[in-house]
Write an enzyme that holds these catalytic residues in place. Structure first.
Site, PDB file in Angstrom:
ATOM      1  N   GLY A   1       0.798  -1.223   0.000  1.00 14.81           N
ATOM      2  CA  GLY A   1       0.000   0.000   0.000  1.00 14.81           C
ATOM      3  C   GLY A   1       0.826   1.265   0.000  1.00 14.81           C
ATOM      4  O   GLY A   1       2.011   1.244  -0.299  1.00 14.81           O
TER       5      GLY A   1
ATOM      6  N   GLY B   1       5.324   3.719  -9.058  1.00 18.40           N
ATOM      7  CA  GLY B   1       6.025   2.441  -9.242  1.00 18.40           C
ATOM      8  C   GLY B   1       5.042   1.281  -9.174  1.00 18.40           C
ATOM      9  O   GLY B   1       5.027   0.397 -10.037  1.00 18.40           O
ATOM     10  N   HIS B   2       4.195   1.303  -8.151  1.00 20.84           N
ATOM     11  CA  HIS B   2       3.167   0.256  -8.036  1.00 20.84           C
ATOM     12  C   HIS B   2       2.249   0.280  -9.271  1.00 20.84           C
ATOM     13  O   HIS B   2       1.899  -0.766  -9.816  1.00 20.84           O
ATOM     14  CB  HIS B   2       2.293   0.490  -6.801  1.00 20.84           C
TER      15      HIS B   2
ATOM     16  N   LYS C   1      13.335  -2.665  -8.409  1.00 14.60           N
ATOM     17  CA  LYS C   1      13.923  -1.836  -7.342  1.00 14.60           C
ATOM     18  C   LYS C   1      14.323  -2.736  -6.168  1.00 14.60           C
ATOM     19  O   LYS C   1      15.360  -2.548  -5.559  1.00 14.60           O
ATOM     20  CB  LYS C   1      12.940  -0.778  -6.857  1.00 14.60           C
TER      21      LYS C   1
ATOM     22  N   ARG D   1       8.181   4.712   1.422  1.00 11.59           N
ATOM     23  CA  ARG D   1       8.916   5.350   2.519  1.00 11.59           C
ATOM     24  C   ARG D   1       9.323   6.780   2.183  1.00 11.59           C
ATOM     25  O   ARG D   1       9.660   7.546   3.089  1.00 11.59           O
ATOM     26  CB  ARG D   1      10.152   4.523   2.885  1.00 11.59           C
TER      27      ARG D   1
HETATM   28  P1  AMP Z   1       5.930  -2.593  -1.641  1.00 11.72           P
HETATM   29  O1  AMP Z   1       4.555  -2.013  -1.502  1.00 11.72           O
HETATM   30  O2  AMP Z   1       7.030  -1.627  -1.309  1.00 11.72           O
HETATM   31  O3  AMP Z   1       6.068  -3.937  -0.997  1.00 11.72           O
HETATM   32  O4  AMP Z   1       6.124  -2.851  -3.199  1.00 11.72           O
HETATM   33  C1  AMP Z   1       5.230  -3.666  -3.927  1.00 11.72           C
HETATM   34  C2  AMP Z   1       5.847  -3.971  -5.259  1.00 11.72           C
HETATM   35  O5  AMP Z   1       6.093  -2.746  -5.963  1.00 11.72           O
HETATM   36  C3  AMP Z   1       7.196  -4.689  -5.122  1.00 11.72           C
HETATM   37  O6  AMP Z   1       7.294  -5.676  -6.135  1.00 11.72           O
HETATM   38  C4  AMP Z   1       8.180  -3.571  -5.362  1.00 11.72           C
HETATM   39  O7  AMP Z   1       9.420  -4.009  -5.879  1.00 11.72           O
HETATM   40  C5  AMP Z   1       7.434  -2.733  -6.400  1.00 11.72           C
HETATM   41  N1  AMP Z   1       7.961  -1.375  -6.411  1.00 11.72           N
HETATM   42  C6  AMP Z   1       8.172  -0.572  -5.328  1.00 11.72           C
HETATM   43  N2  AMP Z   1       8.726   0.585  -5.714  1.00 11.72           N
HETATM   44  C7  AMP Z   1       8.882   0.511  -7.066  1.00 11.72           C
HETATM   45  C8  AMP Z   1       9.419   1.392  -8.058  1.00 11.72           C
HETATM   46  N3  AMP Z   1       9.913   2.586  -7.732  1.00 11.72           N
HETATM   47  N4  AMP Z   1       9.398   1.001  -9.343  1.00 11.72           N
HETATM   48  C9  AMP Z   1       8.906  -0.222  -9.689  1.00 11.72           C
HETATM   49  N5  AMP Z   1       8.388  -1.100  -8.801  1.00 11.72           N
HETATM   50  C10 AMP Z   1       8.382  -0.743  -7.509  1.00 11.72           C
END
Ligand code: AMP
Length: 279
Positions: free
Chosen positions: A31, A36-37, A149, A187
């Site tokens: 969340g 990126g998400h 990332k 973050r």
């Molecule tokens: P998280 O919510 O941080 O667990 O991320 C969920 C997914 O989004 C994971 O597969 C991350 O690697 C991907 N993700 C997070 N930040 C980025 C970004 N800047 N670019 C591409 N994918 C991302």
């Protein structure tokens, strides 16, 4: 967009997609969604009949209690963002719906588990493997999308899925950056303007390495980065290292015969960020 809160609702949704012969692309997240998400969601929507996003802050993958408590949460904005890109379904379970009463398992993740993030965040990848095991078991996706990332996470899940979920294809997607070059991360919301201004110096340096690497050695580059970090009072480097991209074996020197990756973790104030560049 269907909003699923329980594993029973999820399983009903999954069965309906199956009955309709639809392929399912899955994007697991914690969340506080950003571009990126959303790049993962768009890719999943292009390559599958429907896209399911999960939003679950997985306590098992946090080795630092403060990080878990301070992790940004904004479910209403997340739902609006997913709705705006026409995502098909979102799964927002609580802990019990994901893990039930089962005790976390211990997985053999091979040597990848203990280096880089694994060395600085003990138990992190066990927590990741546990949540992925439960989510993949419930969803059984055709394809699942992960950001490069978190490159080490992508490699570990890729191997893990090959072994336990051979019918799910794990796909790595490029890192999205903000206009200043900082890798998008939930973050980043916690950075003060001063921390942000100093944090962007790191990707500015990182992103120039591929054009310099044929003239400058990796050790010279490391020394330069340390000098830059020394000028930035809010930045503290945790690691900066060169690896083979296929198995993260550490390299001392550039080896232009193989795909390489440079990985970095650093603190901006209290906020720990990671980044990397494939080269
Ligand atoms: P998280 O919510 O941080 O667990 O991320 C969920 C997914 O989004 C994971 O597969 C991350 O690697 C991907 N993700 C997070 N930040 C980025 C970004 N800047 N670019 C591409 N994918 C991302």
């Amino acid at each position: 967009m269907e909003i699923l809160k329980t594993s029973a609702e999820l399983s009903g949704w999954r069965q309906r997609q199956n009955a309709a012969g639809k392929s399912v692309g899955f994007v697991p997240t914690m969340g506080a969604l950003h571009s990126g998400h959303i790049s993962l969601v768009r890719r999943a929507m292009q390559e599958n009949d429907c896209c399911l996003v999960s939003i679950f802050v997985n306590p098992l993958q946090f080795n630092n209690g403060n990080d878990l408590v301070n992790y940004p949460r904004k479910p209403e904005e997340d739902l609006a963002l997913l709705q705006s890109v026409n995502c098909h379904a979102v799964y927002m379970p609580d802990y019990h719906e994901v893990f039930g009463t089962a005790v976390a398992q211990s997985w053999d993740l091979g040597p990848l588990e203990f280096q880089l993030e694994g060395a600085f965040r003990p138990g992190h990848f066990q927590g990741v493997a546990n949540v992925i095991f439960c989510l993949f078991s419930q969803i059984n996706p055709h394809k699942a999308y992960f950001g490069l990332k978190d490159y080490q996470q992508y490699l570990i899940i890729h191997q893990f899925a090959k072994r336990y979920f051979p019918e799910t294809e794990v796909i790595g997607c490029p890192t999205c950056r903000d206009p200043a070059g900082l890798a998008e991360s939930s973050r980043n919301l916690r950075l003060s303007p001063e921390e942000y201004a100093q944090a962007i110096e790191i990707p500015t340096f990182l992103l120039k390495i591929p054009e310099r690497m044929h003239h400058v050695s990796f050790s010279e580059i490391s020394i330069e980065l340390q000098k830059i970090a020394n000028q930035l009072p809010l930045i503290r480097l945790e690691y900066f290292s060169l690896h083979r991209a296929d198995n993260l074996e550490k390299l001392q020197h550039f080896d232009f015969n193989i795909p390489m990756i440079i990985c970095i973790a650093f603190y901006a104030g209290e906020v720990r960020l990671i980044d990397n560049i494939l080269c």
